[in-house]
Motif scaffolding. Structure first.
Motif, short mmCIF file in Angstrom:
data_model
loop_
_atom_site.label_atom_id
_atom_site.label_comp_id
_atom_site.label_asym_id
_atom_site.label_seq_id
_atom_site.Cartn_x
_atom_site.Cartn_y
_atom_site.Cartn_z
N MET A 91 -6.11 -73.37 75.59
CA MET A 91 -7.44 -73.99 75.60
C MET A 91 -7.60 -74.86 74.35
SD MET A 91 -11.22 -72.18 75.86
CE MET A 91 -10.87 -71.51 77.49
N SER A 92 -8.11 -76.07 74.53
CA SER A 92 -8.28 -76.98 73.40
C SER A 92 -9.46 -76.55 72.53
CB SER A 92 -8.51 -78.40 73.90
OG SER A 92 -9.81 -78.53 74.47
N PHE A 93 -9.49 -77.08 71.31
CA PHE A 93 -10.59 -76.79 70.40
C PHE A 93 -11.91 -77.23 71.01
CE2 PHE A 93 -13.10 -77.83 66.49
CZ PHE A 93 -13.14 -76.56 65.96
N ARG A 94 -11.90 -78.38 71.66
CA ARG A 94 -13.11 -78.88 72.30
C ARG A 94 -13.58 -77.91 73.39
NH1 ARG A 94 -15.00 -83.93 71.75
NH2 ARG A 94 -12.98 -84.57 70.86
N ASP A 95 -12.62 -77.40 74.17
CA ASP A 95 -12.96 -76.48 75.25
C ASP A 95 -13.55 -75.18 74.72
OD1 ASP A 95 -12.05 -78.24 77.17
OD2 ASP A 95 -10.05 -77.35 77.29
N LEU A 96 -13.11 -74.76 73.53
CA LEU A 96 -13.61 -73.52 72.95
C LEU A 96 -15.11 -73.57 72.69
CD1 LEU A 96 -10.77 -72.70 70.37
CD2 LEU A 96 -11.24 -71.52 72.53
N HIS A 97 -15.68 -74.78 72.63
CA HIS A 97 -17.12 -74.93 72.42
C HIS A 97 -17.92 -74.83 73.72
CE1 HIS A 97 -15.51 -76.59 68.69
NE2 HIS A 97 -16.71 -76.46 68.15
N HIS A 98 -17.23 -74.60 74.82
CA HIS A 98 -17.91 -74.57 76.11
C HIS A 98 -17.56 -73.31 76.89
CE1 HIS A 98 -19.33 -78.71 75.58
NE2 HIS A 98 -18.13 -78.98 75.11
N GLY A 99 -17.32 -72.22 76.17
CA GLY A 99 -17.03 -70.95 76.81
C GLY A 99 -18.30 -70.21 77.22
N ALA A 100 -18.11 -68.99 77.67
CA ALA A 100 -19.25 -68.18 78.11
C ALA A 100 -20.19 -67.87 76.96
CB ALA A 100 -18.74 -66.89 78.76
N SER A 101 -19.65 -67.76 75.76
CA SER A 101 -20.47 -67.53 74.58
C SER A 101 -20.01 -68.47 73.47
CB SER A 101 -20.39 -66.07 74.11
OG SER A 101 -19.07 -65.74 73.76
N ALA A 102 -20.77 -68.53 72.40
CA ALA A 102 -20.46 -69.43 71.30
C ALA A 102 -19.12 -69.07 70.66
CB ALA A 102 -21.56 -69.38 70.25
N LEU A 103 -18.43 -70.08 70.17
CA LEU A 103 -17.19 -69.89 69.43
C LEU A 103 -17.52 -69.33 68.05
CD1 LEU A 103 -14.15 -70.44 68.72
CD2 LEU A 103 -14.88 -72.76 68.07
N VAL A 104 -16.88 -68.22 67.70
CA VAL A 104 -17.03 -67.67 66.35
C VAL A 104 -15.86 -68.19 65.52
CG1 VAL A 104 -17.06 -65.59 64.92
CG2 VAL A 104 -18.24 -65.61 67.14
N LEU A 105 -16.18 -68.95 64.47
CA LEU A 105 -15.17 -69.59 63.64
C LEU A 105 -15.18 -68.97 62.24
CD1 LEU A 105 -13.21 -72.18 63.87
CD2 LEU A 105 -14.89 -73.24 62.36
N PRO A 106 -14.20 -68.11 61.93
CA PRO A 106 -14.13 -67.56 60.57
C PRO A 106 -13.57 -68.60 59.62
CG PRO A 106 -12.26 -66.79 61.85
CD PRO A 106 -13.12 -67.60 62.79
N ASN A 107 -14.00 -68.56 58.38
CA ASN A 107 -13.59 -69.56 57.40
C ASN A 107 -12.69 -68.96 56.34
OD1 ASN A 107 -16.47 -70.47 58.48
ND2 ASN A 107 -15.35 -72.30 57.85
N ALA A 108 -11.45 -69.45 56.29
CA ALA A 108 -10.45 -68.97 55.34
C ALA A 108 -10.45 -69.85 54.09
CB ALA A 108 -9.07 -69.00 55.99
N TRP A 109 -9.89 -69.32 53.02
CA TRP A 109 -9.83 -70.08 51.76
C TRP A 109 -8.40 -70.16 51.19
CZ3 TRP A 109 -12.07 -65.43 52.68
CH2 TRP A 109 -11.52 -64.31 52.04
N ASP A 110 -7.46 -69.48 51.85
CA ASP A 110 -6.06 -69.53 51.43
C ASP A 110 -5.18 -69.08 52.58
OD1 ASP A 110 -6.45 -66.79 51.48
OD2 ASP A 110 -6.22 -66.50 49.32
N ILE A 111 -3.88 -69.00 52.34
CA ILE A 111 -2.95 -68.62 53.41
C ILE A 111 -3.20 -67.19 53.90
CG2 ILE A 111 -0.52 -68.24 53.98
CD1 ILE A 111 0.14 -70.53 52.01
N PRO A 112 -3.24 -66.17 53.02
CA PRO A 112 -3.40 -64.81 53.54
C PRO A 112 -4.71 -64.56 54.28
CG PRO A 112 -3.47 -64.83 51.13
CD PRO A 112 -2.99 -66.17 51.57
#
Length: 257
Positions: free
Chosen positions: A1-22
């Motif tokens: 599924m594309s990133f754009r498609d993820l915005h049109h799922g049954a519920s909102a996309l939850v996007l966690p925000n990372a600050w480094d590799i680990p």
């Protein structure tokens, strides 16, 4: 599924925000199919104030480091790290990413929406496949914090080519509903204690960012481990040393880091 498609799922996309590799690897291991970067987490972890344009090169480096992950990655570029739309477009093209978040404030003040729209248009003209999440900072900064002002800015940015609109700040259900009804592209809000995933999805939100919350929570957790030991309590048991080593061992770097 594309990133754009993820915005049109049954519920909102939850996007966690990372600050480094680990931190990104841990989110990926937890099953997240899309990860954003945290400008505050990146800046503060290197001794810089967020929003000060101090992490231009660090952001570029992190984008490259995360480009090999098997998930969608959206990169926070603050205000583009420049006033010139051409310079910002050059920067985004050089990142080599397909998803960015760009804010309409500099040094804690809103900028002219027309000037920000020019940045958005320049990025889209140079790299048409990049998903641009344009941030509207009225509520975040307390400047003209009205639905009308936010919608006017949002329309200015969508007319310029923005694919999504990010409206950070503490918003009530009535405000969120009005914004999602008026904005024609996916609306992104920050996770807050006031609303659950189901609540926000029902209000029309299509993306929920954790922002700097995971980074700040990690700092709290680190301090609490030390305080527990100091105060005579047992140390907590978290992800094992070997598991962290395993995750990082599986990571494939992109060229020289």
């Amino acid at each position: 599924m594309s990133f754009r498609d993820l915005h049109h799922g049954a519920s909102a996309l939850v996007l966690p925000n990372a600050w480094d590799i680990p931190s990104a690897l841990m989110f990926l291991d937890a099953g997240f199919t899309a990860i954003g970067t945290s400008s505050l987490g990146l800046a503060v972890s290197h001794g810089h104030v967020d929003g000060s344009r101090a992490v231009r090169e660090l952001t570029q480096r992190l984008a490259r480091q995360l480009s090999t992950l098997q998930c969608c990655v959206s990169v926070d570029i603050e205000d583009g790290f420049a006033e010139s739309a051409t310079v910002v477009a050059d920067y985004v093209e050089g990142l080599g990413v397909e998803r960015i978040n760009i804010e309409d404030s500099t040094d804690g003040r809103l900028i002219d929406p027309v000037l920000h729209a020019v940045k958005v248009a320049a990025i889209k003209a140079r790299t048409p496949n990049v998903y641009i999440n344009a941030r509207v900072d009225n509520f975040w900064l307390g400047e003209e914090p009205t639905i009308e002002a936010v919608v006017a800015r949002a329309r200015c940015y969508t007319d310029a080519g923005a694919d999504g609109i990010f409206i950070p700040g503490t918003l009530d259900a009535t405000q969120i509903s009005a914004l999602t009804a008026a904005v024609t592209v996916p609306v992104n809000v920050l996770a807050t204690p006031e609303h659950t995933l189901d609540d926000l999805s029902a209000l029309g939100v299509r993306r929920i960012s954790t922002g700097s919350l995971p980074y700040r929570a990690a700092l709290d957790a680190a301090v609490n481990v030390a305080k527990d030991l100091r105060d005579g309590r047992l140390a907590t048991t978290e992800t094992s040393y070997s598991r962290i080593q395993e995750l990082v061992g599986l990571y494939k770097p992109y060229g020289p880091s």
